[in-house]
Design an enzyme around this catalytic site. Sequence first.
Site, short mmCIF file in Angstrom:
data_model
loop_
_atom_site.label_atom_id
_atom_site.label_comp_id
_atom_site.label_asym_id
_atom_site.label_seq_id
_atom_site.Cartn_x
_atom_site.Cartn_y
_atom_site.Cartn_z
CG HIS A 421 -1.79 1.21 1.31
ND1 HIS A 421 -1.42 2.33 2.03
CD2 HIS A 421 -3.00 1.49 0.76
CE1 HIS A 421 -2.37 3.25 1.92
NE2 HIS A 421 -3.34 2.77 1.16
NE ARG A 586 -8.32 -2.26 -9.37
CZ ARG A 586 -7.10 -2.34 -8.84
NH1 ARG A 586 -6.18 -3.11 -9.42
NH2 ARG A 586 -6.78 -1.66 -7.76
CD GLU A 689 -6.38 -9.00 -10.34
OE1 GLU A 689 -5.47 -8.28 -9.90
OE2 GLU A 689 -7.58 -8.72 -10.23
CB SER A 711 2.63 -7.82 -13.47
OG SER A 711 2.87 -6.50 -13.04
CG ASN A 712 1.68 -5.35 -8.70
OD1 ASN A 712 2.79 -5.38 -9.22
ND2 ASN A 712 1.00 -4.23 -8.55
CG ASP A 713 -3.29 -9.50 -6.92
OD1 ASP A 713 -2.75 -9.80 -5.84
OD2 ASP A 713 -4.22 -8.70 -6.99
CB CYS A 760 -2.62 -1.69 -15.26
SG CYS A 760 -3.58 -3.01 -14.50
#
Length: 810
Positions: A421, A586, A689, A711-713, A760
Amino acid sequence: METKFIRQLSDVRIKDTPLVGGKSAALGELMAVSADMGVLVPSGFAVTTDGFRHFLTHNRLDSKISAILVGCNAARAADLRRRGKRLRSMILAAEFPPDLHADIVAHYALLEREESGKMPDVAVRSSAVSEDSADASFAGEFDSFLHISGGRDVLLSVKKCFASLFNDRALHYRIDHGMSPADSAIAVAIQKMARSDRGASGVLFTLDTETGFNKVIIISASYGLGELLVSGGVNPDEFVVFKPLVEKNFSAIISKKLGTKEWKAIYGESGTRRVRVPARARTRFALADADAVRLARVSIGIERHFSKMAGAYRAMDIEWAKDGKTGTLWIVQARPETVHAKTEGRHTEYRLKKQGRAILTGIAVGTRIATGRARVLGGVDEMRHFRDGEILVTAATNPDWEPIMKRSAGIITNHGSRTSHAAIVSRELGIPAVVGTGSATKIIRTGMPLTIDCSSGSEGRIHAGFLPFEKIERAALPRVQTSKTALMLNIGSPDEAFKNHALPASGVGLGRIEFIISGRIGIHPNALINYKKNSQSRVPALRRLTREIDRKTMGFSDKKEFYVERLSEGIARIASVFWPHPAIIRFSDFKTNEYRSLLGGALYEPFEENPMLGWRGAARYTDPKFRTAFGLECRAIVRARRDWGLTNIIPMIPFCRTGAEGEGVVSVMRDFGLDRARDPTLRVYVMCEIPSNVILADEFLDVFDGMSIGSNDLTQLALGMDRDSETVAGIANESNAAVKTLIASAIRACKNRKKYIGICGQAPSDLPGFAEFLVAEGIDSISLNPDSFIPTMTRVIEAENRKYSPIKTT
């Protein structure tokens, strides 16, 4: 009727500025085009600069003024004040030449005739030659007088305007700008006043004054005469209107903010007086939406006219008034805006000029350098101690921290990764952060001077003391993107959207609704949906909740409407920045722990051991416990698209585990007005994701119009790690072969179905070679955070000129 020293405002134009001053010339220009634009400008006349010089010559003041101003120096403030006071006293003691006296009285009598013999109230305004030009505004440097009635008082006010040429502030301004303090002239505009004392008044700009974004109009409005607003004595209402769509007959008020408006100025027995605004009126907007739209349309015409005359774009600063007796909207002043008149967007780099001793290192977020004194906080209950410009030091952050994160110079946390975060928010806010330091709260003490350096790659360094650094401004950015791959922008906070308008982006690749919820609403949607029921409860906790909601939603009897309006405004700000390019918005992707942190959230959210993998995304939207809340988000997008014309908005579903789940969400969206069958311009995307999104891509593409890779998840789920855990943070690498294989497969699946595919996530910004990999695979778009946009754009253009071999997948 004209005389040697008087010109009717309706007869002057910008070319007459040397004779009647900038303010009068602009008013005359407005009158000349009023029939074509529907602009109403109060009638009046100007005392010319020739009249001013005649006044000086008649009283033999010319040589005296020059003598008094010889050797004056702005650095010697007391001496400058003494000289200015002497000059003003001389002018006020002087007599009008008989011919000038007669001319002013005669022209005031003409205005009296227009009022059927009643002495009209007029504004007597200074109108200097250099005032209101594109190069020097002189705004507020000279005096103006309102609610002047009768020939004698008009004459006295004209003389006071003459004297204001030698105000301390005006003398200081001329010296600072290299102008001769003595060799200046002033004209005076005498103009009938609208009865805004019984109505409202305000100021509008045809661009955002903070960022220079020129596709919006910012309107300030308050009750009564405009003097309190202009002087800063009242907190006004604010309207933000989107120019391109208000011209297409949409209302396009993309944001409204209710001001406190505690006071207003009205006419008194002599001059004006300040009175308190009744409490009920404060909770209403001083200007109706229809009037705000009309003012916006008129101001676009004014801006276009003045730009055409100048041969270049001219944003405008316009004063308006609404007559409370007749309901008429008047334009009472217009001048070019000067702050952003010559600025263009530039790329900025940061470099340390002196190396220091790093006391801590961690993961760098952004590329900036910042200095400030540390403020170590153990929890959100200590936020009241935070001061603007300090560096926030804490264990970790969540949405509760955002109010002070926006005010901080930088952020340092013990825990977290590049996708935590603290990292995400600091990127969106454009402030540097160092996360995952492990021990910042133990090593750093409140008050320590610190330098945060994120300019040297992936490792962020925290130095003791304030180290000197340089900020390097690069050449103006290209206005048109030159890469073949569409490069878009990730935007979280709508308050940060406009400042990125100069980037040559092809739209918004990710706009996050949860940032709007946390920053602009702060209340759990179910607490608003159940407001009436909770307000009737005798449970003390629910009664306290009701009172707090009332405080936060002042002016809204329908609490659900508060949620929808705040959401739609935030969405619209994001979507307007690069309009008409796409803006992918989103739906909310809060986890249960984040929803619990909202006001009333504990009533509606379960406790989960691992909320990252729990009740989030699509699973929420079809659940009866959240379906109505999701409907409020749908309504907000419908409003922005249908009512305001922002059809470039593309809603996107996060964390959708199965195709059937996707079908369920699309069905709920239809129920709340987002129906592709009825709106052929509507597209709906899904986040890619979860490995199932790739493995069963066709099932999802049967439901959705495209995918955006998160790409993070995708990395955490492909590698089986918690991306918020600093223990395994080192494993979180999107360059891992397993992750890149999944991404390549997703791109291929969308290409085969001729559907949109973008990314993203953070990988293209941070990881060497990742953007090149995406270009080789043929991705449609790459969405980036603002601070990494230009460097990544350069790499993408270079990559497009090389040959790469796509990954082979099975």
